[in-house]
Design a protein around this motif. Structure first.
Motif, PDB file in Angstrom:
ATOM      1  N   ASN A 141       3.440  -7.642   0.322  1.00  0.00           N
ATOM      2  CA  ASN A 141       2.965  -6.279   0.130  1.00  0.00           C
ATOM      3  C   ASN A 141       4.151  -5.337  -0.075  1.00  0.00           C
ATOM      4  OD1 ASN A 141       1.365  -4.048   0.088  1.00  0.00           O
ATOM      5  ND2 ASN A 141       0.943  -4.015   2.273  1.00  0.00           N
TER       6      ASN A 141
ATOM      7  N   THR B 239       0.534  -9.171  -7.198  1.00  0.00           N
ATOM      8  CA  THR B 239      -0.545  -8.905  -6.259  1.00  0.00           C
ATOM      9  C   THR B 239      -1.809  -8.490  -7.002  1.00  0.00           C
ATOM     10  OG1 THR B 239       1.065  -8.253  -4.596  1.00  0.00           O
ATOM     11  CG2 THR B 239      -1.186  -7.528  -4.234  1.00  0.00           C
TER      12      THR B 239
ATOM     13  N   LYS C 291       4.057  -5.842  -6.951  1.00  0.00           N
ATOM     14  CA  LYS C 291       2.823  -5.133  -7.284  1.00  0.00           C
ATOM     15  C   LYS C 291       2.015  -5.832  -8.379  1.00  0.00           C
ATOM     16  CE  LYS C 291       1.222  -0.504  -8.479  1.00  0.00           C
ATOM     17  NZ  LYS C 291       1.649   0.870  -8.721  1.00  0.00           N
TER      18      LYS C 291
ATOM     19  N   ASP D 192      -7.722   0.876   1.198  1.00  0.00           N
ATOM     20  CA  ASP D 192      -6.537   1.582   0.702  1.00  0.00           C
ATOM     21  C   ASP D 192      -5.443   0.555   0.481  1.00  0.00           C
ATOM     22  OD1 ASP D 192      -4.699   3.585  -0.022  1.00  0.00           O
ATOM     23  OD2 ASP D 192      -3.995   3.769   2.033  1.00  0.00           O
ATOM     24  N   PHE D 193      -4.888   0.565  -0.710  1.00  0.00           N
ATOM     25  CA  PHE D 193      -3.777  -0.316  -1.039  1.00  0.00           C
ATOM     26  C   PHE D 193      -2.861   0.511  -1.919  1.00  0.00           C
ATOM     27  CE2 PHE D 193      -1.810  -3.956  -3.313  1.00  0.00           C
ATOM     28  CZ  PHE D 193      -1.305  -4.602  -2.204  1.00  0.00           C
TER      29      PHE D 193
ATOM     30  N   LEU E  10      -1.879  -1.223   3.481  1.00  0.00           N
ATOM     31  CA  LEU E  10      -3.082  -2.010   3.277  1.00  0.00           C
ATOM     32  C   LEU E  10      -4.029  -1.735   4.436  1.00  0.00           C
ATOM     33  CD1 LEU E  10      -4.491  -4.316   1.652  1.00  0.00           C
ATOM     34  CD2 LEU E  10      -3.365  -5.914   3.203  1.00  0.00           C
TER      35      LEU E  10
ATOM     36  N   ILE F 234     -10.677  -3.990   0.913  1.00  0.00           N
ATOM     37  CA  ILE F 234      -9.443  -3.208   0.895  1.00  0.00           C
ATOM     38  C   ILE F 234      -9.819  -1.759   0.592  1.00  0.00           C
ATOM     39  CG2 ILE F 234      -7.193  -2.890  -0.189  1.00  0.00           C
ATOM     40  CD1 ILE F 234      -7.352  -5.909  -0.947  1.00  0.00           C
TER      41      ILE F 234
ATOM     42  N   ARG G 217      -6.388  -5.356  -4.738  1.00  0.00           N
ATOM     43  CA  ARG G 217      -6.289  -3.941  -5.103  1.00  0.00           C
ATOM     44  C   ARG G 217      -7.339  -3.161  -4.316  1.00  0.00           C
ATOM     45  NH1 ARG G 217      -7.722  -5.314 -11.088  1.00  0.00           N
ATOM     46  NH2 ARG G 217      -6.385  -6.927 -10.358  1.00  0.00           N
ATOM     47  N   ALA G 218      -7.217  -1.865  -4.278  1.00  0.00           N
ATOM     48  CA  ALA G 218      -8.194  -1.034  -3.573  1.00  0.00           C
ATOM     49  C   ALA G 218      -9.589  -1.309  -4.139  1.00  0.00           C
ATOM     50  CB  ALA G 218      -7.836   0.439  -3.708  1.00  0.00           C
TER      51      ALA G 218
END
Length: 142
Positions: A84, A92, A89, A119-120, A130, A117, A98-99
């Motif tokens: 993270n 991932t 990014k 908030d990411f 995260l 998720i 992802r959010a």
């Protein structure tokens, strides 16, 4: 904590906390079975690395998330860990993390967990944030 781990055991008994911090020495002293009892492990050295005790799958934002869809997705999981940080990014995102996405995984006791998720983000500092909204359904009994 410098060079430690956050252990998250989603089906921990009431006598044990769901989340706890351990030192690297404590982690090294644990057996593989003890390590796998934690469904999510965050290694807090360098960029935080999230490790799953069992394979996980990310369902895309807006996907229908039920016990059945999450259980089926968890069985075919292909995500074992992710880092993270801002440098990772794109990798991932390629894994679907992802959010709005939901991570589906099986717990060590056979329950299924959906971790949406909420908030990411990648703030001005290097490490991302995260936040999860977690739902766990019990293990199927024979």
């Amino acid at each position: 904590m410098k060079d430690g781990y956050q252990l998250i055991d989603l089906d921990a008994p009431e006598t044990k906390p769901v989340s706890m911090l351990v030192t690297a020495d404590d982690w090294d002293a644990m057996t593989p079975k003890e390590r796998k009892a934690s469904e999510i492990v965050v290694h807090d050295i360098g960029a935080p690395t999230v490790i799953f005790g069992n394979l996980a799958t990310a369902l895309p934002p807006g996907a229908e998330v039920t016990e059945q869809t999450c259980r089926e997705a968890a069985r075919t999981g292909g995500i074992k860990e992710f880092t993270n940080d801002t440098g990772d990014k794109e990798k991932t995102r390629a894994m679907g993390i992802r959010a709005g996405a939901t991570l589906c995984m099986m717990t060590s006791e056979g329950a299924v967990t959906a971790a949406k998720i909420t908030d990411f983000s990648y703030p001005d500092y290097i490490y991302g944030a995260l936040n999860l909204d977690v739902t766990t359904w019990p293990a199927k009994t024979a």
